[in-house]
Scaffold this active site. Structure first.
Site, PDB file in Angstrom:
ATOM      1  N   SER A 147       0.852  -1.183   0.000  1.00 38.38           N
ATOM      2  CA  SER A 147       0.000   0.000   0.000  1.00 38.38           C
ATOM      3  C   SER A 147       0.888   1.234   0.000  1.00 38.38           C
ATOM      4  O   SER A 147       2.049   1.178   0.430  1.00 38.38           O
ATOM      5  CB  SER A 147      -0.887   0.007   1.252  1.00 38.38           C
ATOM      6  OG  SER A 147      -1.499   1.266   1.443  1.00 38.38           O
ATOM      7  N   TYR A 160      -1.377  -0.273  10.519  1.00 40.16           N
ATOM      8  CA  TYR A 160      -1.550  -0.654   9.121  1.00 40.16           C
ATOM      9  C   TYR A 160      -0.335  -0.227   8.301  1.00 40.16           C
ATOM     10  O   TYR A 160       0.174  -1.000   7.476  1.00 40.16           O
ATOM     11  CB  TYR A 160      -2.824  -0.015   8.571  1.00 40.16           C
ATOM     12  CG  TYR A 160      -3.094  -0.303   7.113  1.00 40.16           C
ATOM     13  CD1 TYR A 160      -3.498  -1.576   6.701  1.00 40.16           C
ATOM     14  CD2 TYR A 160      -2.966   0.689   6.148  1.00 40.16           C
ATOM     15  CE1 TYR A 160      -3.759  -1.837   5.365  1.00 40.16           C
ATOM     16  CE2 TYR A 160      -3.222   0.435   4.808  1.00 40.16           C
ATOM     17  CZ  TYR A 160      -3.626  -0.838   4.427  1.00 40.16           C
ATOM     18  OH  TYR A 160      -3.876  -1.113   3.107  1.00 40.16           O
TER      19      TYR A 160
END
Length: 256
Positions: A147, A160
């Protein structure tokens, strides 16, 4: 002079998280490029007609019960894919989720374990299991799901971000160790993409406007097919000299 090929005819791909969003778009793109596709589904009864769409392209599609958070089930699903389709040439390790949000000082140990578990632990062991099969065959392509959060600090999403940064470094480690077996290992790192998973957040016009502003070059939300195209490239013969890399698909977010 040899020309680059993006043709995946005769290849067998396994896409985890194939039921919706990025996974669905990637599965269709791989099939369109010529691959047969095994579909890792959290609920095997809920593929939304994806297997039929792939069959309509003239490719084989195999639905697999495969909750990435259940490693025993995931290994069994990979065994089934190999038994029924003959092999796994391409693994798209589409695993992850944002989990809980909040300030660093408020995260619980359980939230940490859950977020690291689905984004890093599951990714590692699914890639490991597929990698063993590819080592025995002497070839393979693995594309992990990182990501843009691996490269920038997103407020409220520290765990995250940490997990996805680890996925990108995991990709390098696997690439270095498995290159001698003819295996390339890369990752893609998308920005905010219009999927069912991001829809609730992007429904907030203030949040959406901020995201579009931060996507500094293009100022728009990405579409699933824009990630799928990068995956097809990395899976193809055209990317045969690329390994250990994380390809940012962020519309310019990290360029600013």
């Amino acid at each position: 002079m040899q020309q680059p090929s993006f043709d995946l005819s005769g290849q067998v791909a396994l896409v985890t998280g194939a039921g919706r969003g990025l996974g669905r778009a990637i599965a269709l793109a791989l099939a369109n490029a010529g691959a047969d596709v095994a579909l890792g589904l959290r609920d095997i009864a809920a593929d939304g007609g994806l297997a039929d769409e792939i069959a309509g392209l003239g490719r084989r599609a195999l639905k697999l019960q495969m909750d990435a958070g259940n490693l025993d089930q995931s290994r069994a699903a990979m065994d089934e894919a190999i038994a029924k389709l003959g092999r796994i040439d391409i693994l798209v390790n589409n695993v992850g989720g944002g989990g809980s949000q909040g300030p660093v000082e408020d995260f619980t140990e359980q939230t940490f374990d859950d977020t690291i578990g689905i984004n890093l632990k599951s990714s590692f062991f699914i890639a490991q299991y597929a990698g063993k099969h590819m080592i025995a065959r002497g070839s393979g392509r693995i594309i992990n799901m990182s990501s843009q959060a691996a490269f920038v600090a997103l407020p409220g999403e520290a765990i995250y971000c940490i997990a996805k940064a680890a996925v990108s470094h995991m990709t390098k480690c696997m690439a270095v160790e498995w290159g001698k077996y003819g295996i390339t290992v890369n990752a893609v790192a998308p920005t905010f993409i219009a999927t069912p998973g991001t829809a609730p957040a992007l429904a907030d016009p203030v949040f959406k406007a901020d995201v579009e502003d931060r996507i500094a070059a293009l100022h728009r939300i990405g579409e699933p097919h824009e990630v799928a195209g990068a995956v097809v490239f990395l899976a193809s013969p055209a990317a045969s000299l690329i390994t250990g890399q994380t390809m940012l698909i962020d519309g310019g977010w990290t360029a600013r």
